[in-house]
Design a protein around this motif. Structure first.
Motif, PDB file in Angstrom:
ATOM      1  N   THR A 219       0.834  -1.196   0.000  1.00  0.00           N
ATOM      2  CA  THR A 219       0.000   0.000   0.000  1.00  0.00           C
ATOM      3  C   THR A 219       0.870   1.247   0.000  1.00  0.00           C
ATOM      4  N   THR A 220       0.219   2.393  -0.006  1.00  0.00           N
ATOM      5  CA  THR A 220       0.848   3.715  -0.016  1.00  0.00           C
ATOM      6  C   THR A 220       0.071   4.592   0.962  1.00  0.00           C
ATOM      7  N   PRO A 221       0.708   5.543   1.641  1.00  0.00           N
ATOM      8  CA  PRO A 221      -0.071   6.481   2.452  1.00  0.00           C
ATOM      9  C   PRO A 221      -1.318   6.947   1.699  1.00  0.00           C
ATOM     10  N   HIS A 222      -2.445   7.021   2.364  1.00  0.00           N
ATOM     11  CA  HIS A 222      -3.778   6.867   1.780  1.00  0.00           C
ATOM     12  C   HIS A 222      -4.039   7.681   0.511  1.00  0.00           C
ATOM     13  N   TYR A 223      -3.830   8.975   0.541  1.00  0.00           N
ATOM     14  CA  TYR A 223      -4.162   9.807  -0.617  1.00  0.00           C
ATOM     15  C   TYR A 223      -2.933  10.171  -1.440  1.00  0.00           C
ATOM     16  N   HIS A 224      -1.842   9.391  -1.276  1.00  0.00           N
ATOM     17  CA  HIS A 224      -0.664   9.527  -2.136  1.00  0.00           C
ATOM     18  C   HIS A 224       0.049  10.872  -1.961  1.00  0.00           C
ATOM     19  N   GLY A 279       4.565  -3.934   3.532  1.00  0.00           N
ATOM     20  CA  GLY A 279       5.389  -2.901   2.915  1.00  0.00           C
ATOM     21  C   GLY A 279       4.576  -1.762   2.365  1.00  0.00           C
ATOM     22  N   MET A 280       5.249  -0.657   2.136  1.00  0.00           N
ATOM     23  CA  MET A 280       4.626   0.518   1.520  1.00  0.00           C
ATOM     24  C   MET A 280       5.535   1.066   0.432  1.00  0.00           C
ATOM     25  N   TRP A 281       4.919   1.389  -0.679  1.00  0.00           N
ATOM     26  CA  TRP A 281       5.580   2.198  -1.690  1.00  0.00           C
ATOM     27  C   TRP A 281       5.243   3.645  -1.355  1.00  0.00           C
ATOM     28  N   PRO A 282       6.216   4.427  -0.833  1.00  0.00           N
ATOM     29  CA  PRO A 282       5.911   5.833  -0.571  1.00  0.00           C
ATOM     30  C   PRO A 282       5.532   6.509  -1.885  1.00  0.00           C
TER      31      PRO A 282
END
Length: 582
Positions: A219-224, A279-282
């Motif tokens: 995922t990515t922080p919610h609103y990118h 994991g997160m894709w910033p």
């Protein structure tokens, strides 16, 4: 390749993202790109994994994209269609179109890569030729275009935006394409219902792929948002020492906002996939030391960024003016920490990633796949250690395919087959690689980065989002809106529901995409669309706060350029300058 060499691990990672195209006050969609990419790209990408069960890759789904995919399903289920273009697909009487509706169809339904998405279809090309003849003479000439023309055009547009896997396996689509024209209301309803089914099945298909162990979903922080810029505008100068910054010294309470985006992303992921993301894709691979350690504090095991960030971080960490050969430092994960929390960071091979994004569309699939495999074999052969190289290929998973013949069907089919059956290449997910690399004597290398140079996957800097007059003005408008938001929150005059609506609207405004489009390197038409949508979002935030909309929010921020490079229509950028990938 030498059989005795350690095998090469490939971390192939596709990023899926669309910003929020809804007007939060009306619920109407302003642009249709979410559902169009869903029926074309997200369906095809799932299909290729379903058809190649030995292939293993990772997908990143940004929560705001998933929000919209679910919203479309709710529209189909309720019958309340809030996307104007989708609604027009099933308008009963196309002879009764208003002038605005006719203009919406005409201005929307030729958008796409002409060579790959329009020219191959004779009937669609014929509709385009008629339009080209009339368009120079002004809108009044469009009255010569009948309701049947409009029906045929909107059907062909949706057929062109249908995934190749759907075209090859769906009799209804094959029948419509065979018919070619004179589409009836029943034909349009058939296509509409097919779109509904594709949208309903999309998230479950990816969930099933993950349950089968074939993919990992991050995922990515919610609103990118660009996390490092929310945290500190001055991080820009790590890679751009003399960049002008916004007049606002910092984004108000940026760390708190960053934490909200991270926490909401994990809540979204848990709800949709049954567990938090490992994991997160910033957003845009944008990292700083503070941003990465913030992710670590929230329990995120791994993240990823671009090759330029790694190079700059090595310079910064070890105070050196010269790096070893690229293959000696790039092909391994790195540990980043603050003494208490740590995170594993992967850095993409810009050269290989950009080949898929920008170059292979112009090659026959056989040649493109052979080149990609040859590049990996060369990396494998260069390895002089007793540990396996880890090659990260990370790129947009949705925007490249319209530039490929058949939406990348042959390239992806052959790529997965070649990779999954190669004797010396192991396809693996980031969580597997991070877990293994942390074990002693794992056979995987891991580096330590004492310092991170702030930057993104585009040129290793934040130049795509800040540092020019247009982009900085966008940030200043956002900072002013955030200050207004904070003031209203302190007053305590809003109800819980009003606070939730305003907070969601603020989060939408904090997304990265608006700043991406500002600047004269993008086309004027695209810049205008996103400029207007950003300012509409700011205006809606003021309205939700019960405040007057400032006049400066009504003034265009950026105009773009009629001479901008049209490569990939501005939707993608290379990780390095174009001459790097030759």
């Amino acid at each position: 390749m030498t059989a005795s060499l350690p095998k090469l691990y490939l971390n192939l990672y596709w990023h899926m993202h669309q910003p929020d195209y809804r007007d939060i006050l009306s619920g109407e969609y302003v642009l249709p790109w979410t559902y169009l990419h869903a029926i074309k790209d997200y369906t095809d990408m799932a299909y290729h994994l379903e058809s190649n069960p030995d292939a293993r890759v990772s997908f990143n789904f940004v929560p705001v994209l998933l929000d919209q995919l679910e919203d479309y399903v709710q529209q189909f289920d309720s019958g309340n269609i809030r996307d104007p273009l989708l609604r027009l697909l099933i308008k009963p009487d196309m002879k009764a179109l208003t002038q605005d509706e006719r203009c919406l169809i005409l201005h929307s339904c030729f958008k796409g890569h002409h060579e790959k998405m329009l020219a191959p279809f004779e009937h669609y090309q014929c509709l385009y030729n008629m339009y080209v003849k009339l368009e120079p003479h002004g809108k009044s000439m469009f009255n010569y275009l009948s309701g049947q023309y409009m029906a045929d055009l909107i059907v062909w547009y949706h057929l062109a935006w249908t995934g190749e896997s759907v075209r090859r396996n769906c009799p209804e689509v094959q029948a419509l394409m065979g018919k070619g024209g004179q589409f009836t209301l029943e034909d349009r309803q058939t296509l509409f219902n097919l779109i509904a089914d594709l949208m309903r099945n999309l998230i479950p298909r990816y969930r099933a792929l993950e349950s089968a162990g074939q993919v990992e979903i991050s995922t990515t922080p919610h609103y990118h948002p660009i996390l490092p810029l929310l945290l500190d505008f001055r991080s820009t100068r790590d890679a751009m020492p003399y960049a002008p910054l916004p007049h606002s010294a910092q984004y108000p309470h940026g760390r708190q906002r960053a934490q909200v985006h991270i926490a909401e992303a994990q809540a979204s992921h848990r709800r949709r996939f049954g567990k938090p993301a490992a994991g997160m894709w910033p957003a845009e691979g944008a990292v700083s030391h503070e941003a990465l350690t913030l992710l670590a504090e929230h329990g995120v095991m791994w993240a990823a960024s671009g090759e330029g960030v790694l190079a700059n971080s090595l310079y910064k960490s070890f105070d050196t003016s010269e790096l070893p050969p690229r293959h000696e430092y790039l092909y391994k994960p790195y540990r980043v920490g603050n003494g208490k929390d740590h995170i594993i960071c992967f850095f993409r091979d810009d050269h290989l990633s950009d080949k898929i994004g920008f170059e292979y569309a112009n090659l026959h699939a056989d040649n493109a796949v052979a080149d990609f495999i040859a590049c990996l074999e060369s990396i494998h052969a260069q390895n002089a250690s007793d540990q396996s190289p880890v090659v990260s290929v990370i790129l947009d998973g949705e925007n490249a395919w319209e530039y490929y013949p058949y939406n990348g069907y042959y390239f992806l089919s052959q790529l997965y087959a070649a990779l999954s059956h190669h004797d010396n290449i192991i396809m693996a997910t980031p969580s597997e690689l991070a877990t293994q690399a942390l074990r002693p004597d794992s056979g995987l290398p891991i580096g330590e980065l004492p310092a991170i140079a702030a930057g993104s996957w585009v040129y290793g800097s934040f130049s795509t989002w800040i540092g020019s007059p247009d982009k900085n003005r966008g940030w200043d408008l956002l900072c002013e809106a955030k200050q207004a938001y904070d003031a209203v929150m302190r007053e305590g005059t809003l109800s819980d529901a009003e606070i939730a609506a305003a907070s969601r609207q603020l989060a939408i405004c904090e997304g990265s995409d608006w700043f991406w489009w500002f600047g004269d390197y993008n086309s004027a038409l695209s810049v205008s669309s996103f400029d207007q949508l950003f300012r509409r979002n700011l205006a809606n935030l003021y309205r939700l706060l019960g405040l007057e909309v400032p006049e400066r929010v009504r003034q265009a921020i950026s105009k773009g350029s009629a001479d901008a490079d049209a490569a990939n229509a501005g939707t993608m950028r290379r990780g390095q300058a174009a001459e790097y990938s030759t």
